[in-house]
Design an enzyme around this catalytic site. Structure first.
Site, mmCIF file in Angstrom:
data_model
loop_
_atom_site.group_PDB
_atom_site.id
_atom_site.type_symbol
_atom_site.label_atom_id
_atom_site.label_comp_id
_atom_site.label_asym_id
_atom_site.label_seq_id
_atom_site.Cartn_x
_atom_site.Cartn_y
_atom_site.Cartn_z
ATOM 1 N N HIS A 51 65.329 82.952 -1.979
ATOM 2 C CA HIS A 51 65.376 82.608 -3.116
ATOM 3 C C HIS A 51 66.679 81.843 -3.186
ATOM 4 O O HIS A 51 67.572 81.830 -2.251
ATOM 5 C CB HIS A 51 65.689 83.703 -4.228
ATOM 6 C CG HIS A 51 64.309 84.700 -4.362
ATOM 7 N ND1 HIS A 51 64.228 85.936 -3.807
ATOM 8 C CD2 HIS A 51 63.375 84.361 -4.847
ATOM 9 C CE1 HIS A 51 63.331 86.513 -4.171
ATOM 10 N NE2 HIS A 51 62.354 85.658 -4.940
ATOM 11 N N ASP A 54 69.507 83.735 -2.855
ATOM 12 C CA ASP A 54 69.833 84.590 -1.516
ATOM 13 C C ASP A 54 70.514 83.428 -0.617
ATOM 14 O O ASP A 54 71.316 83.889 0.345
ATOM 15 C CB ASP A 54 68.336 84.465 -0.829
ATOM 16 C CG ASP A 54 67.621 85.708 -1.627
ATOM 17 O OD1 ASP A 54 68.130 86.592 -2.264
ATOM 18 O OD2 ASP A 54 66.187 85.459 -1.570
HETATM 19 C C1 XUL Z 1 57.462 89.351 -6.869
HETATM 20 C C2 XUL Z 1 57.464 88.850 -5.620
HETATM 21 C C3 XUL Z 1 58.468 87.735 -5.528
HETATM 22 C C4 XUL Z 1 57.943 86.370 -4.818
HETATM 23 C C5 XUL Z 1 59.336 85.652 -4.568
HETATM 24 O O1 XUL Z 1 56.451 90.223 -7.318
HETATM 25 O O2 XUL Z 1 56.326 88.823 -4.856
HETATM 26 O O3 XUL Z 1 59.376 88.293 -4.470
HETATM 27 O O4 XUL Z 1 57.459 86.535 -3.545
HETATM 28 O O5 XUL Z 1 60.019 84.831 -5.801
#
Ligand code: XUL
Ligand code: MN
Length: 346
Positions: A51, A54
């Site tokens: 992210h 992150d």
């Molecule tokens: C949520 C999910 C997230 C995404 C990245 O369900 O899967 O972790 O993969 O934002």
């Protein structure tokens, strides 16, 4: 079936989570990023997914120049460790501006925040040498049907994606659909929705998708069919393999944990359609079970990778010729048993 190729594996720092859930606190102590990176390398993974926060914490309090500086320094750490950054995803569900949605918020100031934040995410991705931006549209949807205009929200989604595509001519957007949680209903619940919206953007070629097994199952769909559908458009640019036991909260169980046959069919489809041949990674979006002790912290990831590789052997050794003969004879009873016996090891 195409010539066998090898797969590259990936996970994100959040997949080594501490065990907090809505009903209780963490059950494992926080670990450093360096520890996570070491674990990733030691256990046969080649890339990490991120992210935006992150990669660079406290994004909203930092200047663009500062974000790029920190992202470049992280990128160097990754390169020194021989690990690639697979993608960066804007976290559009934590801020006070995204309480009731990011791109589809009813408040124009909040929508503006979401777009600005997405452009900063692109800056970070660029500094980390990845062209892939993943959009999990967590809060783009409704708690109650009457709270938003779903027709207008399609335009808002397209407008936000167009801003991103215009900001950087090289980035690609991979939409990660999920039908619910945290919303009652999300606006882009399936791969069909994601690829349809892609067509409305200024550059449909640069808008594709990411399939997560659990999200497809939550939509009542077979993840293997979702994979085949996306591959028919050459638009499966990333993958979150995991598992899910029925229609409940998003469980992010280890790959194959709940239904080996559904997992087998995903691997078989990936093999058949050549996923990974253009450098795409197999990522595991899995979490440790909450009771997991710190000394078993990596097991859900190691096991998911192991199960994938075991199922790959199963996909490659499946008797396709016999299967085709049974299909021709419309003998699905025997075909069903052929699959079961194969998975059971006969
Ligand atoms: C949520 C999910 C997230 C995404 C990245 O369900 O899967 O972790 O993969 O934002
Ligand atoms: Mn995911």
């Amino acid at each position: 079936m195409a010539k066998p190729h090898s797969y590259k594996f990936c996970f994100g720092p959040w997949n080594l989570s501490e065990g907090a859930d809505p009903y209780g606190p963490p059950t494992r102590p926080v670990q450093s990023f360096d520890w996570k990176l070491d674990q990733l390398r030691e256990h046969g993974f080649e890339a990490m997914m991120f992210h935006d926060d992150d990669a660079v914490p406290d994004i909203d309090s930092k200047s663009s120049a500062q974000l790029v500086k920190e992202a470049k320094s992280l990128s160097k750490r990754l390169k020194d460790a021989g690990v690639a950054a697979e993608m960066v995803a804007p976290r559009l569900w934590f801020s006070p501006h995204t309480i009731d949605g990011a791109y589809t918020n009813n408040d124009p100031k909040c929508r503006k925040y979401a777009i600005e934040r997405s452009l900063r995410c692109i800056d970070i991705a660029r500094a980390m040498d990845t062209d892939l931006i993943v959009l999990w549209l967590a809060r783009e949807g409704t708690y109650i049907r009457e709270s938003k205009d779903a027709r207008r929200c399609v335009d808002y989604l397209v407008e936000a994606m167009d801003k991103m595509l215009g900001y950087d001519k090289k980035i690609r957007l991979a939409i990660e659909p999920k039908p619910n949680e945290p919303m009652d209903h999300a606006y882009l619940p399936t791969i069909g929705h994601a690829l349809a919206v892609a067509q409305l953007t200024r550059d449909p070629k640069r808008v594709g998708c990411l399939i997560e097994s659990a999200h497809a199952l939550l939509a009542g769909l077979d993840p293997a069919d979702e994979i085949d559908f996306a591959m028919a458009f050459d638009k499966l640019w990333s993958l979150h393999l995991n598992d899910q036991n029925g229609m409940k909260f998003d469980q992010d169980k280890p790959f194959g944990s709940n239904n080996l046959r559904i997992a087998f069919n995903q691997v078989r489809t990936l093999e058949r359609t050549g996923y990974g041949r253009h450098g795409e990674y197999v990522c595991f979006d899995v979490h440790p079970f909450r009771p997991t002790q710190p000394n078993h912290w990596m097991d859900h990831l190691v096991n998911s990778r192991q199960t994938f590789l075991r199922l790959l052997e199963k996909a490659r050794s499946f008797d396709d010729k016999q299967a085709q003969a049974l299909v021709k004879d419309r003998n699905y009873q025997a075909l069903d048993q052929l699959v079961i016996e194969h998975l059971l090891g006969k």
